[in-house]
Design a protein around this motif. Structure first.
Motif, short mmCIF file in Angstrom:
data_model
loop_
_atom_site.label_atom_id
_atom_site.label_comp_id
_atom_site.label_asym_id
_atom_site.label_seq_id
_atom_site.Cartn_x
_atom_site.Cartn_y
_atom_site.Cartn_z
N THR A 32 0.84 -1.19 0.00
CA THR A 32 0.00 0.00 0.00
C THR A 32 0.88 1.24 0.00
OG1 THR A 32 -1.81 -1.11 1.19
CG2 THR A 32 -1.75 1.29 1.26
N ARG A 34 0.36 5.43 0.12
CA ARG A 34 -0.69 6.43 0.36
C ARG A 34 -0.09 7.80 0.69
NH1 ARG A 34 -1.91 3.37 5.48
NH2 ARG A 34 -3.56 2.34 4.29
N ASN A 141 -3.19 -7.42 -4.49
CA ASN A 141 -3.48 -6.51 -3.38
C ASN A 141 -2.49 -5.34 -3.30
OD1 ASN A 141 -5.62 -8.23 -2.53
ND2 ASN A 141 -4.13 -9.53 -1.46
N ARG A 143 -2.19 -1.31 -3.62
CA ARG A 143 -3.09 -0.16 -3.48
C ARG A 143 -2.30 1.15 -3.54
NH1 ARG A 143 -8.14 -1.44 -1.40
NH2 ARG A 143 -8.39 0.72 -0.64
N GLU A 145 -3.31 4.97 -2.71
CA GLU A 145 -4.38 5.74 -2.10
C GLU A 145 -3.94 7.20 -1.95
OE1 GLU A 145 -4.99 3.79 1.61
OE2 GLU A 145 -5.77 1.94 0.71
N CYS A 168 -6.23 -5.17 -7.33
CA CYS A 168 -5.49 -3.93 -7.08
C CYS A 168 -6.45 -2.74 -7.13
CB CYS A 168 -4.38 -3.75 -8.11
SG CYS A 168 -3.14 -5.07 -8.04
N TYR A 169 -6.09 -1.69 -6.40
CA TYR A 169 -6.93 -0.49 -6.31
C TYR A 169 -6.05 0.73 -6.47
CZ TYR A 169 -9.81 3.17 -4.18
OH TYR A 169 -10.49 4.33 -3.95
N CYS A 190 -9.50 -5.59 -10.86
CA CYS A 190 -8.84 -4.37 -10.41
C CYS A 190 -9.75 -3.17 -10.61
CB CYS A 190 -7.53 -4.15 -11.16
SG CYS A 190 -6.29 -5.44 -10.89
#
Length: 313
Positions: A32, A34, A141, A143, A145, A168-169, A190
């Motif tokens: 992740t 962010r 997974n 990400r 953000e 995935c994001y 995704c």
């Protein structure tokens, strides 16, 4: 750097970092990033940050596997329940781009000399068309953000590339990056959102590109301005199945806000808005479908100068 360190959570706290050279992550999952601003105005390479899975050597399909069936005859050695497989052949899906049929499926059960998939096949995969399948180990997974990319609008560059990735994001703010802000290639399940602006490289400038055999990749609630397309679906290395664009808004794009090229099937376009009043006259300025079975519902085109919706064979 934080990226090279292998950290699973990178929290930038709103700070800016300058990326001097491209970074490639192979088989990295559960990462992740962010609250970070990434300056790529001086970054070398075409894909600034890449995440990639792996694909095993192909196994030949030994008996015709037909649409609406779920049994595939092949060497089943090394395959197990739950494995993700990419199935393809030399059967033409779209002749102009020489795109072949393909799809993802998951192994439900394994027998000697055959497997059963968790869903029926979408296409015929025939021995005469050199049908084959490969196990794919995805990067999962990942990400992003509230991450911002600042580019230099220098042409043929991608901020984020996801190749053979899953779950995935991406929520990003991307400006002055072309070829594309985010590229999904042969990826599955995704989602991308965010803001994409001001990209001009040789006219080929996209917010999000869905390419080369993706499955259920969606662009949701994104904003695009001063691009060629906010969402582009295509490529030549496989069919993009069950992808979609939902609740997006494109403004002042140089061509259609959303363009589904020939390599797409069951592309879903719902609740999007194309605001065309500020753009120069172009051949098409709302939405385009060139693939099969595209579903349009509750979309709005404001101030179309030429065509609101174009369906091309």
């Amino acid at each position: 750097s934080a990226f090279a360190s292998g950290n699973k959570i990178i929290n930038g706290g709103g700070k800016t970092i300058a990326l001097s050279s491209a970074i490639a992550f192979n088989n990295v999952s559960n990462l992740t990033v962010r609250d970070l601003i990434i300056d790529v105005t001086s970054t070398s390479g075409s894909n600034f940050i890449t995440f990639s899975g792996t694909q095993d050597a192909a196994k030949t399909i030994t008996q015709d596997a037909l649409a609406n069936q779920s049994t595939i005859c092949c060497d089943s050695t090394g395959l197990a329940k739950g494995d993700l497989i990419f199935i393809q052949s030399n059967q033409i899906f779209e002749i102009a781009t020489n795109t072949f049929v393909s799809q993802y499926a998951r192994v439900l059960s394994v027998a000697s000399g055959s497997i059963t998939t968790d869903t029926d096949l979408l296409y015929d995969f025939k021995v005469a068309d050199a049908a084959k399948l490969s196990k794919v180990t995805t990067a999962k997974n990942i990400r992003f953000e509230n991450v911002t990319f600042i580019g230099a609008d220098t042409g043929t560059k991608n901020a984020l590339m996801f190749d053979k990735c899953e779950d995935c994001y991406v929520d990003v703010n991307i400006s002055k990056i072309d070829y594309a802000g985010v590229v999904f290639a042969q990826s599955i399940n995704c989602k991308a959102t965010g803001t994409y602006k001001n990209a001009h490289g040789a006219g080929l400038s996209y917010g999000v590109a869905i390419t080369n055999g993706c499955h259920n990749v969606r662009v949701v609630n994104a904003y695009g301005e001063d691009l060629r397309h906010l969402v582009s679906v295509g490529g030549t290395k496989g069919v993009n199945n069950f992808c979609g664009a939902y609740l997006n808004h494109g403004r002042n794009c140089r061509d259609a806000v959303i363009d589904s090229h020939p390599a797409s099937n069951y592309f879903i376009v719902i609740g999007n808005t194309a605001e065309c009043t500020g753009q120069a006259s172009t051949p098409k300025d709302g939405f385009i479908s060139q693939g099969l079975n595209t579903i349009f519902e509750d979309n709005t085109v404001i101030g179309a100068l030429t065509t609101s919706l174009t369906i091309e064979s």
